[in-house]
Write a protein that holds these residues in place. Structure first.
Motif, PDB file in Angstrom:
ATOM      1  N   TYR A  48     -10.662   0.098   7.847  1.00 39.22           N
ATOM      2  CA  TYR A  48      -9.755  -0.734   7.069  1.00 39.22           C
ATOM      3  C   TYR A  48      -9.892  -2.206   7.416  1.00 39.22           C
ATOM      4  CZ  TYR A  48      -7.589   3.530   5.459  1.00 39.22           C
ATOM      5  OH  TYR A  48      -7.372   4.744   4.887  1.00 39.22           O
ATOM      6  N   PHE A  51      -8.016  -5.802   6.396  1.00 39.51           N
ATOM      7  CA  PHE A  51      -6.950  -5.561   5.422  1.00 39.51           C
ATOM      8  C   PHE A  51      -5.586  -5.550   6.092  1.00 39.51           C
ATOM      9  CE2 PHE A  51      -4.130  -2.639   3.115  1.00 39.51           C
ATOM     10  CZ  PHE A  51      -4.047  -3.318   1.911  1.00 39.51           C
ATOM     11  N   PHE A  52      -5.525  -5.029   7.310  1.00 42.91           N
ATOM     12  CA  PHE A  52      -4.245  -4.930   7.997  1.00 42.91           C
ATOM     13  C   PHE A  52      -3.997  -6.059   8.996  1.00 42.91           C
ATOM     14  CE2 PHE A  52      -4.873  -0.610   6.525  1.00 42.91           C
ATOM     15  CZ  PHE A  52      -3.627  -0.322   6.026  1.00 42.91           C
ATOM     16  N   THR A  53      -5.009  -6.863   9.299  1.00 47.59           N
ATOM     17  CA  THR A  53      -4.838  -7.834  10.372  1.00 47.59           C
ATOM     18  C   THR A  53      -5.057  -9.283   9.965  1.00 47.59           C
ATOM     19  OG1 THR A  53      -7.128  -7.554  11.065  1.00 47.59           O
ATOM     20  CG2 THR A  53      -5.469  -6.175  12.159  1.00 47.59           C
ATOM     21  N   TRP A  55      -4.782 -12.371   6.798  1.00 44.30           N
ATOM     22  CA  TRP A  55      -4.283 -12.813   5.498  1.00 44.30           C
ATOM     23  C   TRP A  55      -4.907 -14.160   5.204  1.00 44.30           C
ATOM     24  CZ3 TRP A  55      -0.023 -10.794   2.577  1.00 44.30           C
ATOM     25  CH2 TRP A  55       0.482  -9.614   3.095  1.00 44.30           C
ATOM     26  N   GLU A  78       5.365  -8.654   4.928  1.00 41.55           N
ATOM     27  CA  GLU A  78       4.324  -7.846   4.285  1.00 41.55           C
ATOM     28  C   GLU A  78       3.415  -7.216   5.336  1.00 41.55           C
ATOM     29  OE1 GLU A  78       2.251  -6.070   1.105  1.00 41.55           O
ATOM     30  OE2 GLU A  78       4.261  -6.859   1.339  1.00 41.55           O
ATOM     31  N   HIS A  79       3.134  -7.963   6.375  1.00 42.33           N
ATOM     32  CA  HIS A  79       2.321  -7.417   7.465  1.00 42.33           C
ATOM     33  C   HIS A  79       3.025  -6.213   8.101  1.00 42.33           C
ATOM     34  CE1 HIS A  79      -0.211  -7.097  10.948  1.00 42.33           C
ATOM     35  NE2 HIS A  79       0.852  -7.193  11.715  1.00 42.33           N
ATOM     36  N   ARG A  81       5.080  -4.212   6.682  1.00 44.50           N
ATOM     37  CA  ARG A  81       4.970  -3.116   5.721  1.00 44.50           C
ATOM     38  C   ARG A  81       3.588  -2.471   5.802  1.00 44.50           C
ATOM     39  NH1 ARG A  81       2.973  -1.794   1.028  1.00 44.50           N
ATOM     40  NH2 ARG A  81       1.936  -3.772   0.726  1.00 44.50           N
ATOM     41  N   LYS A  82       2.555  -3.295   5.907  1.00 42.18           N
ATOM     42  CA  LYS A  82       1.197  -2.753   6.001  1.00 42.18           C
ATOM     43  C   LYS A  82       0.997  -1.965   7.291  1.00 42.18           C
ATOM     44  CE  LYS A  82      -1.586  -5.795   3.151  1.00 42.18           C
ATOM     45  NZ  LYS A  82      -2.748  -6.691   3.148  1.00 42.18           N
ATOM     46  N   ARG A  84       3.306  -0.298   8.917  1.00 44.47           N
ATOM     47  CA  ARG A  84       3.976   1.008   8.720  1.00 44.47           C
ATOM     48  C   ARG A  84       3.090   1.923   7.870  1.00 44.47           C
ATOM     49  NH1 ARG A  84       8.322  -2.397   7.909  1.00 44.47           N
ATOM     50  NH2 ARG A  84       8.314  -2.020   5.664  1.00 44.47           N
ATOM     51  N   MET A  85       2.443   1.353   6.873  1.00 48.29           N
ATOM     52  CA  MET A  85       1.549   2.137   6.031  1.00 48.29           C
ATOM     53  C   MET A  85       0.352   2.637   6.852  1.00 48.29           C
ATOM     54  SD  MET A  85      -0.113   1.091   2.341  1.00 48.29           S
ATOM     55  CE  MET A  85      -0.807  -0.426   2.940  1.00 48.29           C
ATOM     56  N   LEU A  86      -0.212   1.781   7.690  1.00 46.11           N
ATOM     57  CA  LEU A  86      -1.333   2.177   8.534  1.00 46.11           C
ATOM     58  C   LEU A  86      -0.932   3.307   9.475  1.00 46.11           C
ATOM     59  CD1 LEU A  86      -4.228   1.747   9.519  1.00 46.11           C
ATOM     60  CD2 LEU A  86      -3.349   0.007  11.082  1.00 46.11           C
TER      61      LEU A  86
END
Length: 105
Positions: A48, A51-53, A55, A78-79, A81-82, A84-86
């Motif tokens: 990934y 995408f998660f680290t 912006w 937003e980070h 949220r991402k 938590r998704m990860l």
């Protein structure tokens, strides 16, 4: 003005929750095969990448500090949220890896 913003993942409490979930799932696998599954999980998460680290934010050069702070605050939300998704992806992926392992055996 465009800027890359790094968001470090430093929340050790949440990390330990994920580690516990992974360890619990791996308990169903013989010890000699656990590291192989853990490596597969790490490969999936690493894929990934930024995408998660990272912006990239573009702010008008004449932006005032209040506006910049609002944008940064939104980016941090937003980070979170991402992340938590990860973590959800990690929990599901380890379950899939363990299930696939049992199907092969």
């Amino acid at each position: 003005m465009s800027q890359i913003i790094q968001f470090p993942v430093l929340n050790t409490q949440q990390k330990s929750d994920i580690d516990a979930a992974i360890d619990q799932a791996l308990m169903q696998v013989p010890k000699k095969d656990r590291e192989k599954l853990r490596f597969e999980l790490i490969k999936t998460i690493d894929s990934y990448g930024a995408f998660f680290t990272e912006w990239s934010l573009s702010l008008p050069a004449d932006s005032d500090e209040t506006f910049k702070k609002q944008i940064y605050d939104i980016a941090h939300q937003e980070h979170d949220r991402k992340i938590r998704m990860l973590k959800g992806i990690m929990r599901l992926k380890i379950q899939v890896l363990v299930a696939e392992y049992h199907q092969r055996k």
